[in-house]
Design a protein around this motif. Structure first.
Motif, PDB file in Angstrom:
ATOM      1  N   SER A  16       0.645  -1.336   0.081  1.00  0.00           N
ATOM      2  CA  SER A  16       0.044   0.136   0.078  1.00  0.00           C
ATOM      3  C   SER A  16       0.986   1.200   0.077  1.00  0.00           C
ATOM      4  O   SER A  16       0.621   2.322  -0.655  1.00  0.00           O
ATOM      5  CB  SER A  16      -1.013  -0.122   1.309  1.00  0.00           C
ATOM      6  OG  SER A  16      -1.695  -0.872   1.193  1.00  0.00           O
TER       7      SER A  16
ATOM      8  N   LEU B 111       1.825   1.490  -3.689  1.00  0.00           N
ATOM      9  CA  LEU B 111       0.649   2.224  -4.189  1.00  0.00           C
ATOM     10  C   LEU B 111       0.674   3.624  -4.154  1.00  0.00           C
ATOM     11  O   LEU B 111       0.317   4.377  -5.181  1.00  0.00           O
ATOM     12  CB  LEU B 111      -0.173   1.296  -3.968  1.00  0.00           C
ATOM     13  CG  LEU B 111      -1.550   1.349  -5.026  1.00  0.00           C
ATOM     14  CD1 LEU B 111      -1.110   0.268  -6.064  1.00  0.00           C
ATOM     15  CD2 LEU B 111      -2.915   0.950  -4.290  1.00  0.00           C
ATOM     16  N   ASN B 112       0.653   4.201  -2.836  1.00  0.00           N
ATOM     17  CA  ASN B 112       0.373   5.421  -2.739  1.00  0.00           C
ATOM     18  C   ASN B 112       1.458   6.290  -3.137  1.00  0.00           C
ATOM     19  O   ASN B 112       1.171   7.567  -3.536  1.00  0.00           O
ATOM     20  CB  ASN B 112       0.073   5.704  -0.888  1.00  0.00           C
ATOM     21  CG  ASN B 112      -0.969   5.327  -0.706  1.00  0.00           C
ATOM     22  OD1 ASN B 112      -2.167   5.276  -1.254  1.00  0.00           O
ATOM     23  ND2 ASN B 112      -1.154   4.692   0.802  1.00  0.00           N
TER      24      ASN B 112
ATOM     25  N   GLN C  51      -9.920   1.458  -0.839  1.00  0.00           N
ATOM     26  CA  GLN C  51     -10.344   0.148  -0.159  1.00  0.00           C
ATOM     27  C   GLN C  51     -11.805   0.599   0.392  1.00  0.00           C
ATOM     28  O   GLN C  51     -12.962  -0.214   0.297  1.00  0.00           O
ATOM     29  CB  GLN C  51      -9.440  -0.397   0.621  1.00  0.00           C
ATOM     30  CG  GLN C  51     -10.171  -1.664   1.467  1.00  0.00           C
ATOM     31  CD  GLN C  51      -9.118  -2.088   2.722  1.00  0.00           C
ATOM     32  OE1 GLN C  51      -7.766  -1.791   2.693  1.00  0.00           O
ATOM     33  NE2 GLN C  51      -9.607  -2.945   3.575  1.00  0.00           N
TER      34      GLN C  51
ATOM     35  N   ASP D  42      -6.311   0.152  -4.197  1.00  0.00           N
ATOM     36  CA  ASP D  42      -5.808  -0.325  -2.910  1.00  0.00           C
ATOM     37  C   ASP D  42      -6.926  -1.320  -2.264  1.00  0.00           C
ATOM     38  O   ASP D  42      -8.140  -1.000  -1.919  1.00  0.00           O
ATOM     39  CB  ASP D  42      -5.529   0.737  -1.971  1.00  0.00           C
ATOM     40  CG  ASP D  42      -5.098   0.184  -0.773  1.00  0.00           C
ATOM     41  OD1 ASP D  42      -4.411  -0.840  -0.735  1.00  0.00           O
ATOM     42  OD2 ASP D  42      -4.604   1.085   0.150  1.00  0.00           O
ATOM     43  N   GLU D  43      -6.575  -2.672  -2.188  1.00  0.00           N
ATOM     44  CA  GLU D  43      -7.546  -3.827  -2.044  1.00  0.00           C
ATOM     45  C   GLU D  43      -9.043  -3.435  -2.092  1.00  0.00           C
ATOM     46  O   GLU D  43      -9.867  -3.462  -1.358  1.00  0.00           O
ATOM     47  CB  GLU D  43      -7.534  -3.572  -0.389  1.00  0.00           C
ATOM     48  CG  GLU D  43      -6.185  -3.914   0.335  1.00  0.00           C
ATOM     49  CD  GLU D  43      -5.530  -5.371   0.383  1.00  0.00           C
ATOM     50  OE1 GLU D  43      -6.558  -6.184  -0.457  1.00  0.00           O
ATOM     51  OE2 GLU D  43      -4.520  -5.761   0.819  1.00  0.00           O
TER      52      GLU D  43
ATOM     53  N   ALA E 111      -3.157  -3.290  -5.314  1.00  0.00           N
ATOM     54  CA  ALA E 111      -2.367  -3.581  -4.019  1.00  0.00           C
ATOM     55  C   ALA E 111      -3.457  -4.728  -3.467  1.00  0.00           C
ATOM     56  O   ALA E 111      -4.401  -4.448  -3.136  1.00  0.00           O
ATOM     57  CB  ALA E 111      -2.140  -2.603  -3.237  1.00  0.00           C
ATOM     58  N   THR E 112      -3.030  -5.878  -3.164  1.00  0.00           N
ATOM     59  CA  THR E 112      -4.028  -6.916  -2.648  1.00  0.00           C
ATOM     60  C   THR E 112      -3.470  -8.002  -1.923  1.00  0.00           C
ATOM     61  O   THR E 112      -2.072  -8.397  -2.116  1.00  0.00           O
ATOM     62  CB  THR E 112      -4.830  -7.547  -3.542  1.00  0.00           C
ATOM     63  OG1 THR E 112      -5.880  -8.335  -3.385  1.00  0.00           O
ATOM     64  CG2 THR E 112      -4.073  -8.266  -4.769  1.00  0.00           C
TER      65      THR E 112
END
Length: 224
Positions: free
Chosen positions: A47, A50-51, A93, A169-170, A201-202
């Motif tokens: 995460s 990703l951010n 998410q 994100d998720e 992202a997962t």
């Protein structure tokens, strides 16, 4: 063709007076049209990476580029500009919809920064809601929508500017099996019809199986 490129990305956090490494010199290339999954357990750094790729966070070292243009991390305003550009979309998410706005108004939001006329904003929002199967819910507020419907609205909002890359994100974390499967199929369809690149992202096995490329993260590093 390289669409997203990370070179030497380092990120540390302060905890109890100590520096805790989150990312340890990440080098990564995502090619145009890929559906790439960043997978790994909580705390692996997915995460955080990703951010940074989306411009929400600043690395301590390293560079990020989208389509060959290096992202400017020198100020919050410039990072927000990068996110609001037509190049990048983001799916959260927790959906991150504004409760007092309708589905259509939530989808329209990214267009406000571009001085798009009200008529065009509405037309494009309805078109995108149609693509995600929610045209009949355009005037419903998030509280009257199911979790899966809210996530579809979030996907429509991320795609409203026709971005080249969507970071997620998720996106299936709060969805049941059938709803998650529908969302993943939708993202795959949009990838095929619009050519949108997805970086997700997962730690969800359903999402990992769906991806065209899997990048395993552990202790702030990518381990293929």
């Amino acid at each position: 063709m390289a669409q997203v490129e990370a070179i030497g990305i380092v990120k540390n956090y302060r905890k109890g007076g100590f520096s805790v490494p989150a990312l340890r010199g990440i080098d990564l290339v995502i090619n145009s049209g890929e559906i790439a999954a960043l997978c790994g357990p909580s705390g692996s750094g997915k995460s955080t990476l990703l951010n940074i790729m989306a411009g929400f966070d600043r690395p301590d070292a390293g560079t990020m580029s989208i389509d060959g243009e290096v992202m400017d991390f020198s100020s919050e305003e410039k990072r927000r500009t990068a996110f609001n550009s037509s190049r990048i979309g983001f799916v959260f998410q927790s959906f991150n919809l504004i409760p007092v706005l309708s589905a259509q108004e939530n989808v329209e939001l990214p267009l406000w920064a571009g001085n798009v006329s009200a008529k065009e904003r509405q037309s494009r929002a309805i078109d995108m809601l149609t693509r995600v199967g929610l045209a009949d819910r355009a005037h419903h507020r998030p509280g009257s929508l199911s979790g899966g419907q809210q996530q579809r609205v979030a996907v429509a909002r991320a795609l409203i500017t026709s971005p080249q890359v969507v970071f997620a994100d998720e996106p299936t974390a709060n969805l049941d099996g059938a709803t998650a499967r529908d969302l993943l199929q939708l993202m795959q369809e949009l990838n095929q019809t619009l050519g949108t690149t997805f970086v997700i992202a997962t730690h969800d096995e359903r999402t990992i199986r769906f991806a065209s490329r899997v990048l395993n993260m552990e202790d702030g590093e990518i381990r293929q």
